[in-house]
Enzyme design. Structure first.
Site, mmCIF file in Angstrom:
data_model
loop_
_atom_site.group_PDB
_atom_site.id
_atom_site.type_symbol
_atom_site.label_atom_id
_atom_site.label_comp_id
_atom_site.label_asym_id
_atom_site.label_seq_id
_atom_site.Cartn_x
_atom_site.Cartn_y
_atom_site.Cartn_z
ATOM 1 N N ASN A 9 0.869 -1.181 0.000
ATOM 2 C CA ASN A 9 0.000 0.000 0.000
ATOM 3 C C ASN A 9 0.902 1.227 0.000
ATOM 4 O O ASN A 9 1.518 1.543 1.012
ATOM 5 C CB ASN A 9 -0.892 -0.011 1.261
ATOM 6 C CG ASN A 9 -1.720 1.265 1.394
ATOM 7 O OD1 ASN A 9 -1.865 2.011 0.417
ATOM 8 N ND2 ASN A 9 -2.253 1.513 2.581
ATOM 9 N N TRP A 10 0.958 1.883 -1.158
ATOM 10 C CA TRP A 10 1.882 3.014 -1.299
ATOM 11 C C TRP A 10 1.346 4.301 -0.672
ATOM 12 O O TRP A 10 2.044 5.291 -0.608
ATOM 13 C CB TRP A 10 2.184 3.251 -2.772
ATOM 14 C CG TRP A 10 3.161 2.260 -3.351
ATOM 15 C CD1 TRP A 10 3.893 1.326 -2.664
ATOM 16 C CD2 TRP A 10 3.530 2.124 -4.735
ATOM 17 N NE1 TRP A 10 4.705 0.638 -3.525
ATOM 18 C CE2 TRP A 10 4.501 1.090 -4.798
ATOM 19 C CE3 TRP A 10 3.149 2.769 -5.906
ATOM 20 C CZ2 TRP A 10 5.076 0.706 -6.015
ATOM 21 C CZ3 TRP A 10 3.720 2.378 -7.101
ATOM 22 C CH2 TRP A 10 4.672 1.359 -7.156
ATOM 23 N N LYS A 11 0.081 4.327 -0.304
ATOM 24 C CA LYS A 11 -0.531 5.552 0.249
ATOM 25 C C LYS A 11 -0.238 6.720 -0.717
ATOM 26 O O LYS A 11 -0.236 6.509 -1.920
ATOM 27 C CB LYS A 11 -0.010 5.798 1.663
ATOM 28 C CG LYS A 11 -0.045 4.526 2.524
ATOM 29 C CD LYS A 11 0.156 4.774 3.976
ATOM 30 C CE LYS A 11 0.246 3.433 4.700
ATOM 31 N NZ LYS A 11 0.085 3.535 6.122
ATOM 32 N N HIS A 91 -9.657 1.296 5.050
ATOM 33 C CA HIS A 91 -8.320 1.416 5.679
ATOM 34 C C HIS A 91 -8.434 2.362 6.869
ATOM 35 O O HIS A 91 -9.199 3.326 6.845
ATOM 36 C CB HIS A 91 -7.312 1.950 4.654
ATOM 37 C CG HIS A 91 -5.902 1.894 5.156
ATOM 38 N ND1 HIS A 91 -5.386 2.841 6.008
ATOM 39 C CD2 HIS A 91 -4.917 0.990 4.943
ATOM 40 C CE1 HIS A 91 -4.129 2.514 6.296
ATOM 41 N NE2 HIS A 91 -3.820 1.400 5.659
ATOM 42 N N GLU A 93 -6.697 4.694 7.886
ATOM 43 C CA GLU A 93 -6.488 6.124 7.599
ATOM 44 C C GLU A 93 -7.743 6.744 6.990
ATOM 45 O O GLU A 93 -8.041 7.920 7.228
ATOM 46 C CB GLU A 93 -5.251 6.291 6.694
ATOM 47 C CG GLU A 93 -3.975 6.032 7.489
ATOM 48 C CD GLU A 93 -2.784 5.553 6.677
ATOM 49 O OE1 GLU A 93 -2.805 5.639 5.439
ATOM 50 O OE2 GLU A 93 -1.826 5.055 7.311
ATOM 51 N N GLU A 161 -5.782 -5.256 10.478
ATOM 52 C CA GLU A 161 -4.728 -4.274 10.714
ATOM 53 C C GLU A 161 -5.003 -3.554 12.033
ATOM 54 O O GLU A 161 -5.786 -2.582 12.051
ATOM 55 C CB GLU A 161 -4.710 -3.245 9.589
ATOM 56 C CG GLU A 161 -4.428 -3.808 8.225
ATOM 57 C CD GLU A 161 -3.804 -2.753 7.328
ATOM 58 O OE1 GLU A 161 -2.642 -2.889 6.981
ATOM 59 O OE2 GLU A 161 -4.487 -1.763 7.015
ATOM 60 N N GLY A 167 2.148 1.896 10.735
ATOM 61 C CA GLY A 167 3.105 2.993 10.618
ATOM 62 C C GLY A 167 3.800 3.352 11.914
ATOM 63 O O GLY A 167 4.439 4.402 12.012
ATOM 64 N N SER A 202 3.025 -2.511 10.291
ATOM 65 C CA SER A 202 4.489 -2.493 10.477
ATOM 66 C C SER A 202 5.169 -3.805 10.092
ATOM 67 O O SER A 202 6.094 -4.249 10.765
ATOM 68 C CB SER A 202 4.843 -2.088 11.917
ATOM 69 O OG SER A 202 4.470 -0.742 12.141
ATOM 70 N N GLY A 223 2.646 -1.392 4.263
ATOM 71 C CA GLY A 223 2.695 0.037 3.934
ATOM 72 C C GLY A 223 4.124 0.484 3.681
ATOM 73 O O GLY A 223 4.665 0.298 2.589
ATOM 74 N N GLY A 224 4.755 1.037 4.710
ATOM 75 C CA GLY A 224 6.088 1.640 4.566
ATOM 76 C C GLY A 224 7.103 0.751 3.862
ATOM 77 O O GLY A 224 7.854 1.226 2.993
HETATM 78 C C1 PEP Z 1 -0.947 -0.004 5.906
HETATM 79 O O1 PEP Z 1 -0.880 1.103 5.410
HETATM 80 O O2 PEP Z 1 -1.917 -0.701 5.672
HETATM 81 C C2 PEP Z 1 0.137 -0.458 6.771
HETATM 82 C C3 PEP Z 1 0.015 -1.637 7.327
HETATM 83 O O3 PEP Z 1 1.206 0.369 6.930
HETATM 84 P P1 PEP Z 1 2.609 0.011 7.630
HETATM 85 O O4 PEP Z 1 3.073 -1.286 7.035
HETATM 86 O O5 PEP Z 1 3.524 1.143 7.283
HETATM 87 O O6 PEP Z 1 2.355 -0.110 9.090
#
Ligand code: PEP
Length: 242
Positions: A9-11, A91, A93, A161, A167, A202, A223-224
């Site tokens: 997930n590049w956001k 999500h 966010e 999640e 994050g 994470s 994500g990251g």
């Molecule tokens: C996400 O955006 O769904 C996520 C899990 O981010 P991260 O891996 O950065 O925690």
């Protein structure tokens, strides 16, 4: 054991040029068995989909409406036309920064299924809810409000999640993830159809293997660590060992 699904997930990261360079490089290193997916910004959908052969490209959000006077929104048919095969819905966010409520998420999910774009429904509890012992109730409520009236899950996937792990660098333990995946799987058993459940929060190259080792974890939402090719690929490669 089947190969796990790894969804990046590049956001709100990557220009079209950056996104295309990533997808081209990724494609050169994927093997046919890999199940790598990328949820990219809307602007990069078409270009990424053009270069994606083994990977699958999707979107991070969509409108609950098919069309209409909704400035700034994107519809499922627009996503499909741009080459998206799946869409993240609910999500954390979107829920917490953009105040998407459960009714809206349910309508988006119904719209996605109706229009034929694969939904990945994200659920998870806040830290204060976990501390208050409300984790299971919160997640079941999120599932029930989004899926309660669904007769056929189609190609639905779920991503568990925990919000406190997104994050933050703090990952759920394997035991915490497994416990929640079991709960979610019990809820989903009403359809008697397999619905993959991904873990997100994470995930990094150094903790992916332990999570993927759990048979309850059918894949990861990253994500990251999906922003750098090497770290994303390392996670995809660790899935091959399953
Ligand atoms: C996400 O955006 O769904 C996520 C899990 O981010 P991260 O891996 O950065 O925690």
């Amino acid at each position: 054991m089947s190969i796990p699904i790894i969804v990046g997930n590049w956001k709100m990261h990557k220009t079209i040029a950056e996104a295309v360079a990533f997808v081209k490089a990724l494609e050169q290193r994927l093997i046919p068995e890999d199940r790598a997916c990328l949820a990219v910004p809307f602007t990069a959908l078409r270009a990424c989909a053009t270069h994606a052969l083994r990977s699958r490209i999707g979107a991070q959000n969509m409108s609950d409406a098919a069309q209409g006077p909704f400035t700034g929104e994107i519809s499922a048919p627009m996503l499909l036309e741009a080459g998206a095969q799946f869409v993240l819905l609910g999500h954390s966010e979107r829920r917490h920064l953009f105040a998407e409520d459960e009714g809206l998420i349910r309508r988006k999910l119904e719209r996605a299924i109706h229009q034929g774009i694969q939904p990945i429904l994200c659920v998870g509890e806040l830290l204060e809810q976990r501390r208050a012992g409300q984790t299971e109730a919160v997640v079941v409520r999120q599932l029930e409000s989004a899926l309660g009236e669904l007769t056929d899950p189609g190609s639905l996937m779920i991503a568990y999640e925990p919000v406190w792990a997104i994050g933050t660098g703090e990952t759920a333990s394997c035991a915490q993830a497994v416990e929640m995946h079991q709960l979610i799987r019990r809820y989903l058993s009403r359809w008697n159809r397999p619905v993959p459940i991904l873990y997100g929060g994470s995930v990094r190259p150094d903790n992916a293997a332990a999570l993927l080792n759990e048979s309850e974890v059918n894949g990861l939402l990253v994500g990251g660590a999906s922003l750098e090719l090497d770290s994303f690929l390392s996670i995809v490669e660790q899935g091959r060992r399953g």
